[in-house]
Design an enzyme around this catalytic site. Structure first.
Site, PDB file in Angstrom:
ATOM      1  N   CYS A 149      98.195 -31.525  19.661  1.00  3.99           N
ATOM      2  CA  CYS A 149      96.877 -31.224  20.208  1.00  3.99           C
ATOM      3  C   CYS A 149      95.970 -32.385  19.829  1.00  3.99           C
ATOM      4  O   CYS A 149      95.665 -32.584  18.651  1.00  3.99           O
ATOM      5  CB  CYS A 149      96.355 -29.912  19.638  1.00  3.99           C
ATOM      6  SG  CYS A 149      94.707 -29.481  20.244  1.00  3.99           S
ATOM      7  N   CYS A 156      81.802 -33.476  19.582  1.00  2.00           N
ATOM      8  CA  CYS A 156      81.624 -33.039  20.974  1.00  2.00           C
ATOM      9  C   CYS A 156      80.146 -32.783  21.231  1.00  2.00           C
ATOM     10  O   CYS A 156      79.467 -32.159  20.410  1.00  2.00           O
ATOM     11  CB  CYS A 156      82.426 -31.759  21.243  1.00  2.00           C
ATOM     12  SG  CYS A 156      82.328 -31.195  22.961  1.00  2.00           S
ATOM     13  N   CYS A 163      82.039 -22.697  18.937  1.00  2.00           N
ATOM     14  CA  CYS A 163      82.950 -23.803  18.630  1.00  2.00           C
ATOM     15  C   CYS A 163      82.505 -24.601  17.412  1.00  2.00           C
ATOM     16  O   CYS A 163      81.337 -24.949  17.268  1.00  2.00           O
ATOM     17  CB  CYS A 163      83.051 -24.710  19.848  1.00  2.00           C
ATOM     18  SG  CYS A 163      84.081 -26.154  19.573  1.00  2.00           S
ATOM     19  N   CYS A 377      89.813 -26.003  16.023  1.00  2.00           N
ATOM     20  CA  CYS A 377      89.350 -27.335  16.370  1.00  2.00           C
ATOM     21  C   CYS A 377      87.989 -27.636  15.738  1.00  2.00           C
ATOM     22  O   CYS A 377      87.029 -26.910  15.920  1.00  2.00           O
ATOM     23  CB  CYS A 377      89.267 -27.460  17.884  1.00  2.00           C
ATOM     24  SG  CYS A 377      88.894 -29.123  18.407  1.00  2.00           S
TER      25      CYS A 377
END
Length: 419
Positions: A149, A156, A163, A377
């Protein structure tokens, strides 16, 4: 983390011998120059065999030396030009004097979870950290699938509400070789070929599409991973799905949907305001018609927010309205301290999946992987970095590990999945 979901093969439980304790390793790394955002034209990693052959001839070498370079980069995984033992010393010296370098970065930290999932932090030349996850899965025939991954950005900018990556801030896009080297690093750690690549790590791949496509091409042609074994995930960036479709890749497009209507999606995914749901669904339909490749829709289930049967019914209606070339991957949320979101009850997950299946929507429920390795993540990076690493200036300076602990990210971190 615009990329929030692996494919169905990640849902199996790995039964290979796995370590039962988490191992962490910190490595002190010397200082590096300021970060670069342009493409480095003197990096070997990412060049094709033909390009390497041309480079060899341009430097007065025979053409076959380029083939040797290709083997050293992608098979032997050499990290430094001086490790090119099969090449004449004079050629190695010429490469270095001309400013060429391999383009591999050191591993700053590695963490292995009890289920065999391994997360690594790679320290880039500008001292930024990026995450890569290796996920081993043994199938019914005893064959090991190893999924890498990979991240496409340092952080981001989209800041989806659930997230961890967005909470850690955004720095820059990754260059082609910085994406490719993540796969090679996973292969080295596992001593096994990577069979699948998912662009589902840190960052929004569509905001760095050129580098992602260049890395995709290299991983396919040079590292020899089949296109159908790769997935590119996006939360949705206007005009990019059409651009991706024009390349007619055989890889899977995964859309991080998370809601069946525009109002709810805007609450969960703030960037959805600039890309209405009907627009993204139309682009997905056109993508399927142009490529023949089924689109996968990733849907993180948040208790009491988007996990009701009524949401499943609405989702099924949405998918049918825009065509039938789709698959839904459900991702039960894993709550963390400081988050207002909660994990749905198993009964709610089953009811949601059953509702979709009863309406002829293919669906899978992802099994969480690697949470004890901070494998969600952005989670591990948030634990260790919110600014570029600083190298010790002298022998009395703070060791790298202690320095990082002082920079510990105070924002909430997420364990939404095994990635």
């Amino acid at each position: 983390m615009a990329a929030t979901a692996p494919m169905a093969f990640l849902q199996h439980v790995c039964s290979a011998p796995l370590t039962r304790a988490i191992r962490c390793r910190s490595i002190s790394v010397p200082s590096a120059p300021a970060r670069a955002t342009h493409v480095d034209s003197h990096v070997l990693l990412g060049l094709s065999e033909v390009e390497l052959q041309q480079l060899a001839m341009d430097m007065g070498q025979q053409k076959y030396r380029g083939k040797q370079l290709h083997h050293l980069l992608y098979k032997a995984k050499a990290k430094d030009i001086q490790a090119f033992s099969h090449l004449p010393q004079a050629f190695r010296n010429d490469l270095k004097e001309a400013g060429w370098r391999v383009g591999r970065s050191p591993i700053h930290q590695s963490v292995t979870a009890a289920d065999g999932t391994v997360k690594i932090l790679i320290q880039l030349e500008d001292n930024r950290l990026i995450e890569t996850v290796g996920i081993p899965v043994e199938d019914d025939k005893g064959s090991i699938r190893l999924t890498a991954c990979v991240s496409s950005q340092v952080g981001c900018p989209l800041r989806c509400s659930f997230c961890a990556t967005g909470k850690g801030g955004y720095s820059r896009n990754l260059q082609r070789h910085e994406i490719i080297e993540q796969v090679l690093a996973i292969e080295e750690l596992f001593k096994h070929r990577v069979t699948n690549v998912v662009f589902m790590g840190m960052g929004e791949p569509m905001l760095n599409l050129n580098s992602v496509l260049e890395a995709h091409k290299c991983l396919n042609k040079d590292v020899q991973i089949g296109q159908r074994m790769m997935t590119i995930s996006t939360v949705g960036v206007p005009n990019t799905i059409k651009k991706l479709a024009s390349h007619k890749l055989q890889s899977t497009l995964a859309i991080s949907l998370h809601a069946p209507n525009q109002k709810l999606r805007e609450m969960i995914v703030p960037s959805a305001k600039s890309y209405p749901l009907d627009a993204i669904m139309k682009d997905c339909r056109d993508y399927f018609l142009e490529t023949g490749r089924r689109v996968s829709f990733e849907y993180t289930l948040l208790a009491g927010v988007n996990d009701g049967v009524e949401h499943a019914v609405e989702l099924a209606e949405l998918l049918y309205r825009w065509g039938r070339g789709s698959h839904v991957n459900l991702i039960p949320f894993n709550p963390i301290e400081g988050s207002d979101y909660r994990r749905p009850y198993k009964k709610a997950v089953v009811a949601f999946a059953s509702t979709l299946e009863s309406r002829k929507i293919t669906v899978s429920v992802r099994q969480t992987r690697g949470l004890d390795a901070s494998a969600a993540c952005g989670q591990l990076r948030n634990d260790f970095q919110k600014s570029p690493l600083q190298a010790a200036a002298d022998d009395n300076a703070t060791p790298a590990h202690g320095l990082l602990q002082n920079d510990l990210q105070k924002s909430p971190v997420l364990a939404v999945s095994g990635l």
